[in-house]
Write a protein that holds these residues in place. Structure first.
Motif, PDB file in Angstrom:
ATOM      1  N   THR A 190       0.809  -1.173   0.039  1.00 40.24           N
ATOM      2  CA  THR A 190       0.026   0.090   0.043  1.00 40.24           C
ATOM      3  C   THR A 190       0.783   1.092   0.054  1.00 40.24           C
ATOM      4  O   THR A 190       1.951   1.388   1.150  1.00 40.24           O
ATOM      5  CB  THR A 190      -0.937  -0.234   1.216  1.00 40.24           C
ATOM      6  OG1 THR A 190      -1.575  -1.262   1.335  1.00 40.24           O
ATOM      7  CG2 THR A 190      -1.874   1.221   1.192  1.00 40.24           C
ATOM      8  N   GLU A 240      -2.155   6.048   0.699  1.00 37.41           N
ATOM      9  CA  GLU A 240      -3.045   5.313  -0.031  1.00 37.41           C
ATOM     10  C   GLU A 240      -3.985   4.463   0.799  1.00 37.41           C
ATOM     11  O   GLU A 240      -3.545   3.705   1.748  1.00 37.41           O
ATOM     12  CB  GLU A 240      -2.440   4.965  -1.421  1.00 37.41           C
ATOM     13  CG  GLU A 240      -2.190   5.886  -2.243  1.00 37.41           C
ATOM     14  CD  GLU A 240      -3.147   6.533  -3.081  1.00 37.41           C
ATOM     15  OE1 GLU A 240      -3.950   5.917  -3.777  1.00 37.41           O
ATOM     16  OE2 GLU A 240      -3.282   7.880  -2.826  1.00 37.41           O
ATOM     17  N   THR A 241      -4.927   3.848   0.395  1.00 43.50           N
ATOM     18  CA  THR A 241      -5.783   2.921   0.760  1.00 43.50           C
ATOM     19  C   THR A 241      -6.060   1.734   0.036  1.00 43.50           C
ATOM     20  O   THR A 241      -6.023   0.627   0.751  1.00 43.50           O
ATOM     21  CB  THR A 241      -7.245   3.348   1.158  1.00 43.50           C
ATOM     22  OG1 THR A 241      -7.992   3.758  -0.167  1.00 43.50           O
ATOM     23  CG2 THR A 241      -7.285   4.267   2.263  1.00 43.50           C
ATOM     24  N   LYS A 242      -5.661   1.705  -1.110  1.00 42.79           N
ATOM     25  CA  LYS A 242      -5.695   0.487  -2.206  1.00 42.79           C
ATOM     26  C   LYS A 242      -4.527   0.055  -2.379  1.00 42.79           C
ATOM     27  O   LYS A 242      -3.204   0.646  -2.208  1.00 42.79           O
ATOM     28  CB  LYS A 242      -6.070   0.929  -3.330  1.00 42.79           C
ATOM     29  CG  LYS A 242      -7.802   1.518  -3.341  1.00 42.79           C
ATOM     30  CD  LYS A 242      -8.168   1.642  -4.868  1.00 42.79           C
ATOM     31  CE  LYS A 242      -9.581   2.153  -4.826  1.00 42.79           C
ATOM     32  NZ  LYS A 242     -10.115   2.311  -6.206  1.00 42.79           N
TER      33      LYS A 242
END
Length: 248
Positions: A214, A218-220
């Motif tokens: 990751t 960011e979260t994705k």
């Protein structure tokens, strides 16, 4: 012979001598004129020879070079080339200013998003972690900007190891190393390392199958295959030997 005959004979001889003298004088005059013409062509020939000698002589050769330089066909042409170079540099300044402007606006460059990055383990011979390190060795993860815009990245990525079926996860701890940020143009890459404690024991180990990467802020995640062997299972340890280092 009578006196009159003698007198006429003497006059004729005198006339012949006078005529001969005039003829000789005329011949000398013509010879002098001819000699002048030859003398006139002679310096021209000597001048040509002199030029040839000067062009082949060491001293004159230096003069020829010197005069060539002074003549400016070379020197001025050279300075002209410099002028062209300067002109070219001047022509590039606007572009450079724009580049500098975009660089100066680095704070305005957006961060690198997950969708614009590609991740992969570095798997070359020098990049492979040493399974016989007897403690902790390292592996590298390369992050590449696959987008068409420049972006900025820095800090710690999140790294979650997971088993084949995804049931057993290990969120790696972070080191205490300082970090900054770097700018990635399209196609450019950076990397970060993971300290890993490999083991050959058949107990107390953890076998990752994948790693979820990751990017900072960011979260994705980007999921990549784990290319190495088993790790010492320290998921509950306070100071595990397997941990993440910052980007760059």
């Amino acid at each position: 012979m009578s006196a009159n005959t003698t007198a006429r004979t003497v006059r004729r001889r005198t006339l012949r001598i006078a005529v001969a003298a005039l003829t000789a004088a005329a011949g000398l005059t013509l010879t002098a004129c001819s000699g002048s013409d030859v003398a006139g062509t002679e310096p021209a020939g000597q001048s040509g020879a002199g030029t040839a000698v000067e062009s082949s002589g060491p001293g004159s050769g230096a003069k020829a070079q010197g005069s060539g330089g002074e003549a400016g066909s070379g020197a001025k042409a050279g300075s002209g080339a410099k002028a062209d170079t300067k002109a070219g540099a001047a022509a590039k300044k606007p572009g450079g200013a724009n580049a500098a402007g975009s660089g100066g606006a680095g704070s305005g460059v957006d961060r690198c998003h997950t969708s614009g990055l590609k991740a992969a383990f570095a798997t070359g011979e020098d990049a492979a972690p040493d399974p016989n390190a007897g403690g902790s060795t390292t592996t590298s993860v390369v992050l590449t900007n696959k987008g068409s815009r420049t972006c900025k990245i820095g800090g710690f990525p999140g790294v979650d190891l997971k088993s084949e079926n995804g049931g057993e996860r290990w969120s790696l701890a972070r080191s205490s190393a300082k970090h900054g940020s770097i700018t990635l143009g399209p196609g450019e890459s950076t990397d970060f390392t993971i300290n890993v404690a490999l083991t050959k024991e058949d107990k107390g180990f953890y076998q990752p199958a994948f790693a979820d990467i990751t990017p900072p802020n960011e979260t994705k995640s980007l999921t990549i295959k784990w290319p190495w062997g088993t790790l010492v299972d320290q998921r509950s340890a306070t100071h595990p030997a397997t941990f993440v280092n910052p980007i760059g």
